[in-house]
Write a protein that holds these residues in place. Structure first.
Motif, PDB file in Angstrom:
ATOM      1  N   SER A   1      -7.470  -5.227  -3.932  1.00  0.00           N
ATOM      2  CA  SER A   1      -8.862  -5.683  -3.964  1.00  0.00           C
ATOM      3  C   SER A   1      -8.963  -7.198  -3.847  1.00  0.00           C
TER       4      SER A   1
ATOM      5  N   SER B   1     -14.513   2.276 -11.676  1.00  0.00           N
ATOM      6  CA  SER B   1     -13.058   2.461 -11.566  1.00  0.00           C
ATOM      7  C   SER B   1     -12.395   2.105 -12.891  1.00  0.00           C
TER       8      SER B   1
ATOM      9  N   SER C   1     -15.692  -1.621   2.735  1.00  0.00           N
ATOM     10  CA  SER C   1     -15.034  -2.747   3.395  1.00  0.00           C
ATOM     11  C   SER C   1     -15.059  -2.615   4.913  1.00  0.00           C
TER      12      SER C   1
ATOM     13  N   PRO D   1     -16.167  -1.164  -8.713  1.00  0.00           N
ATOM     14  CA  PRO D   1     -15.074  -1.618  -9.583  1.00  0.00           C
ATOM     15  C   PRO D   1     -15.319  -1.306 -11.055  1.00  0.00           C
TER      16      PRO D   1
ATOM     17  N   THR E   1      -7.151  -8.041   0.159  1.00  0.00           N
ATOM     18  CA  THR E   1      -7.881  -7.671   1.380  1.00  0.00           C
ATOM     19  C   THR E   1      -8.962  -8.697   1.743  1.00  0.00           C
TER      20      THR E   1
ATOM     21  N   ILE F   1      -4.471  -1.275  -7.180  1.00  0.00           N
ATOM     22  CA  ILE F   1      -5.879  -1.399  -6.785  1.00  0.00           C
ATOM     23  C   ILE F   1      -6.328  -2.844  -6.972  1.00  0.00           C
ATOM     24  N   ALA F   2      -5.934  -3.447  -8.074  1.00  0.00           N
ATOM     25  CA  ALA F   2      -6.336  -4.830  -8.353  1.00  0.00           C
ATOM     26  C   ALA F   2      -5.788  -5.774  -7.280  1.00  0.00           C
TER      27      ALA F   2
ATOM     28  N   THR G   1       0.830  -1.206   0.000  1.00  0.00           N
ATOM     29  CA  THR G   1       0.000   0.000   0.000  1.00  0.00           C
ATOM     30  C   THR G   1       0.868   1.261   0.000  1.00  0.00           C
TER      31      THR G   1
ATOM     32  N   TRP H   1     -18.432  -7.834   0.616  1.00  0.00           N
ATOM     33  CA  TRP H   1     -18.490  -7.581  -0.824  1.00  0.00           C
ATOM     34  C   TRP H   1     -19.208  -8.678  -1.609  1.00  0.00           C
TER      35      TRP H   1
ATOM     36  N   GLY I   1     -14.616   2.396  -1.830  1.00  0.00           N
ATOM     37  CA  GLY I   1     -14.409   0.951  -1.700  1.00  0.00           C
ATOM     38  C   GLY I   1     -13.906   0.600  -0.308  1.00  0.00           C
ATOM     39  N   MET I   2     -12.983   1.405   0.209  1.00  0.00           N
ATOM     40  CA  MET I   2     -12.456   1.135   1.539  1.00  0.00           C
ATOM     41  C   MET I   2     -13.527   1.340   2.603  1.00  0.00           C
TER      42      MET I   2
ATOM     43  N   SER J   1     -11.720   4.486  -4.837  1.00  0.00           N
ATOM     44  CA  SER J   1     -10.938   3.640  -3.919  1.00  0.00           C
ATOM     45  C   SER J   1     -11.342   3.926  -2.476  1.00  0.00           C
TER      46      SER J   1
END
Lengths: 466, 336
Positions: B211, B241, B278, B238, B214, B207-208, B164, B225, B274-275, B271
């Motif tokens: 994703s 994105s 999660s 996604p 995680t 990112i891939a 990261t 998800w 997305g976080m 992103s």
């Protein structure tokens, strides 16, 4: 001495904040000085004010930039090293810090760009406005950070629930008992520090016969301001002392190295305090003067350290000596200001070379006094982070090992020892150039011309400002 | 005070916005700092630096506000997270010191110009990497006991947090390239377009990997998800994105001057969302919810009043400052 995470974290905090405070000690006053110069430039249209302001803006930019980056480090210290303090007191203190960010940091940062780079891009009134906003920002910042600091010294307006301080009355939190005195004392200290820097730089330029017209304006404005500031600061300091006696008697006892409670106590001019033996060695004392200064009464009672359990006393030597260093600086400052007044009255202010040299040497006085005063008040607060309520030892992050903090302390020491001398060299280089050479528009040969007489409006504005 | 209104959601939004503002604003100027190191000559380095000189200080102020906002609204989270990332925070702060003073020192210290040039570039890169590591450590989660961090000061360092860290370098690099395309012309802009494409490849790859990694690392995230109907509800994240990444790639190769910057912002927004998907409702992942870490309503209310009043004012004058320095960077504005 055992180097545990608590002691190492304290050294680290002292290291980063002591270096940091040197910068606001100068920039708070400098921002106001620049705003006054910009205002004078706008009002009179005289080139000399623009030139002098441009010169100080460049100096300000270096000090302010260093202040910003060393300042960002400060709030993170609460999390990295003092997480239990953050968890316990965060609910009361963090809004004060956050308001500092909202009212001060954004204001300074938002207008700094225009102040530094915008003179040709915006109308001159807008440039003055930017200078004013930066100055106001530094004052807001002083207000909030000292409110938070004072709350740690004299907490009020809270209740304790499950080991956490919960606010009950925000007015009492913000305007806690020591805040008005500490704010006034610190703000005056900052303005005085700036005053001696401007005075000293003016004196240097006069001695070298450089940018004489500009140097006279700086020198005269600074001296008028200091004539008001220095005596007033002594009165405020005395009031702050009375407040400390009332709310933090153990701190006052440490400052004066008084072990036994008594009436009509002497003033200890010098001594080697011994914490273990609870006794002063080699003490030089003046009878009754201690009570007179501390209580304004020849027979007033002053509490001694023995009235407090040994584990609730601050270490004595640091507050004792630091206080004497601070007062010593104040004495020198007062002497310089009085002498300056005398010379001005006789019309010899700008050509008494020895006096100019003395003023140049006095540049560090304000900084020394600020650092000494900081040590008095913060070491005097020990062994508490929140006076009487939260022990310093119970404030540190539980996950830290001595190894961790040693490593981070070394990193801070190494970086600051590189950054600060470099910054100082650059500031000195700018000063050596002087306003005329710094300003690109001014003819380079103006140095040496007889300066204009000091303007009355300049003096009035400075007076109004203090 | 009786609690008539739950302020936690409001503070969650404010804090999320403040952190995101920081990421975008200091993100592009840290990215510019990294790309500065790739510039071929003194003239382009000066131009690149002057493109952010008047505004970087304001951008960095969001970091202070984000940190203090976290302390104010969620003090328990602050007390857990910050000691857990002791060393990344230390490294970030010191790197920010170097790059911050480099603005002034570079132009005043003629003998050591190359040293401060490097300090600016490496400081920006290291601060970015450290922030990415903090992000990775945050997503991994922290052991907590009695409202305090219960791990060791080196537990943050894992392959995931290093990934990261590198990912954020590409991300900020992309933002920085977008900013330079906006603010410069000619060869500097052309270079930024090339660098932007390289960063974009890095960003998309990162990112891939994140994703995929995680949900494998954290079952709760996988459940969030991939359960029905979430998988359908969250699918636009996604998909969008991918679309924005494609659009950004094309705009970097074309003539568009604003699209790359806004494309980069779009990728950051998604992103970030997305976080949030999660981790919600955790503020200390997998340990403490927003409500468990929240401060008293009195604290939240007191700061909320000022925040709601002051933030619009701040945005107004900050915009004015951006407006004054609008357009392409002119050589005579800034340090000379």
């Amino acid at each position: 001495m055992h180097f545990d995470p608590v002691l190492l974290s304290r050294i680290q905090f002292a290291w980063v904040i002591a270096w940091h405070i040197l910068l606001p000690a100068f920039t708070v006053g400098a921002a106001s000085f620049i705003a006054v110069l910009e205002g004078l430039a706008l009002a009179t249209g005289r080139e000399v004010y623009v030139r002098t302001s441009t010169f100080w803006i460049k100096i300000f930019a270096i000090a302010f930039g260093m202040g910003v980056v060393t300042g960002i480090i400060m709030p993170f210290q609460f999390g990295t090293n003092w997480s239990r303090y953050a968890s316990a007191a965060g609910q009361v203190l963090s809004p004060l810090f956050a308001y500092e960010g909202l009212t001060a940091f954004f204001l300074e940062a938002g207008f700094l760009g225009v102040l530094l780079f915008g003179r040709k891009l915006v109308p001159s009134w807008a440039h003055f406005f930017a200078a004013l906003m930066v100055a106001i920002g530094t004052l807001f910042s002083t207000f909030w950070i000292l409110s938070a600091n004072s709350w740690m010294q004299t907490p009020a307006g809270y209740e304790i629930v499950n080991g956490q301080f919960i606010p009950t009355d925000w007015i009492k939190v913000i305007f806690n008992p020591s805040f008005p005195y500490r704010l006034a004392h610190t703000a005056f200290a900052f303005f005085t520090t700036t005053g001696f820097v401007v005075l000293g730089v003016g004196a240097y330029l006069l001695r070298r016969n450089r940018s004489v017209q500009d140097a006279r304006i700086m020198f005269s404005m600074a001296l008028w301001a200091l004539t008001v500031l220095v005596p007033l600061q002594m009165v405020i300091g005395d009031m702050h002392g009375l407040n400390t006696r009332k709310y933090q008697p153990a701190k006052l006892a440490a400052i004066e190295a008084k072990w036994d409670t008594g009436k009509g106590v002497p003033l200890t001019l010098f001594a080697i305090p011994d914490d273990k033996a609870e006794h002063n060695k080699f003490a030089i004392e003046i009878p009754y003067l201690g009570s007179l200064i501390l209580t304004h009464d020849l027979h007033g009672e002053v509490k001694g350290l023995k009235d407090f359990p040994a584990d609730q006393r601050p270490p004595v030597a640091i507050p004792f000596f630091a206080f004497r260093a601070m007062v010593g600086c104040a004495g020198l400052m007062l002497a310089l200001v009085l002498l300056g007044g005398l010379l001005r009255w006789r019309g010899q202010l700008y050509d008494t070379r020895l006096y100019l040299l003395a003023c140049q040497c006095a540049i560090p006085l304000g900084f020394i006094a600020v650092i000494a005063g900081w040590f008095v008040t913060e070491v005097g607060r020990q062994p508490w982070t929140i006076y009487g309520l939260l022990h310093t030892a119970a404030s540190v992050s539980p996950s830290l090992t001595s190894h961790d903090v040693t490593l981070s302390l070394f990193a801070y020491v190494a970086v600051y020892l590189l950054i600060y001398p470099t910054g100082l060299i650059m500031l000195l280089r700018l000063v050596r150039k002087g306003p005329v050479e710094t300003s690109e528009s001014a003819p380079a040969i103006e140095a040496g011309l007889p300066g204009a007489p000091v303007l009355a409006p300049a003096i009035n504005v400075v007076k109004g400002n203090v | 005070m009786t609690q008539v209104l739950d302020l936690v959601p409001i503070w969650t939004v404010i804090l999320a916005a403040a952190v995101f503002f920081y990421v975008l604003l200091d993100g592009f100027d840290l990215g510019v700092g990294m790309l500065f190191g790739l510039a071929p000559d003194k003239r382009s380095r000066n131009t690149i630096m002057n493109s952010i000189a008047p505004i970087w200080d304001g951008n960095e102020t969001w970091l202070v506000f984000g940190g203090l906002g976290l302390l104010a609204a969620f003090p328990t989270a602050f007390a857990v997270i910050i000691p857990a990332v002791y060393f990344p925070i230390l490294v970030m702060l010191l790197a920010l010191v170097f790059r911050g003073v480099a603005f002034e020192f570079r132009f005043r210290d003629a003998e050591n110009k190359t040293f401060w040039d490097r300090a600016f570039c490496y400081g920006s890169a290291i601060a970015t990497f450290a922030q990415g590591v903090v992000l990775g450590a945050f997503v991994q989660g922290f052991p907590v006991r009695d409202g305090q961090f219960a791990g060791t000061s080196f537990a943050f360092l894992t392959p995931f947090s290093i990934l990261t860290g590198v990912a954020l370098m590409f991300g900020y690099g992309l933002l920085g390239a977008g900013w330079l395309i906006l603010k410069t012309e000619g060869d500097i802009q052309a270079a930024a377009r090339r660098q932007g494409r390289i960063c974009l490849i890095g960003v998309v790859t990162a990112i891939a990997i994140v994703s995929i990694w995680t949900p494998i690392m954290v079952p709760a995230v996988a459940a969030r998800w991939f359960s029905w109907p979430n998988i359908a509800l969250f699918a636009p994240v996604p998909v969008l994105s991918g679309v924005i990444a494609l659009g950004t790639w094309r705009s970097l190769g074309g003539k568009a001057e604003t699209a790359p910057f806004f494309g980069a912002i779009g990728l950051f927004v998604l992103s970030y969302i997305g976080m949030a998907i999660s981790l919600y409702p955790m503020i200390v992942p997998y340990q403490l919810t927003l409500w468990e870490a929240a401060s008293s309503p009195r604290t939240q209310a007191f700061l909320l009043v000022g925040t709601l009043f002051l933030v619009p004012v701040i945005l107004t004058y900050s915009s004015w400052s951006y407006w004054v320095f609008r357009g392409k960077v002119r050589a005579e504005v800034g340090y000379e």
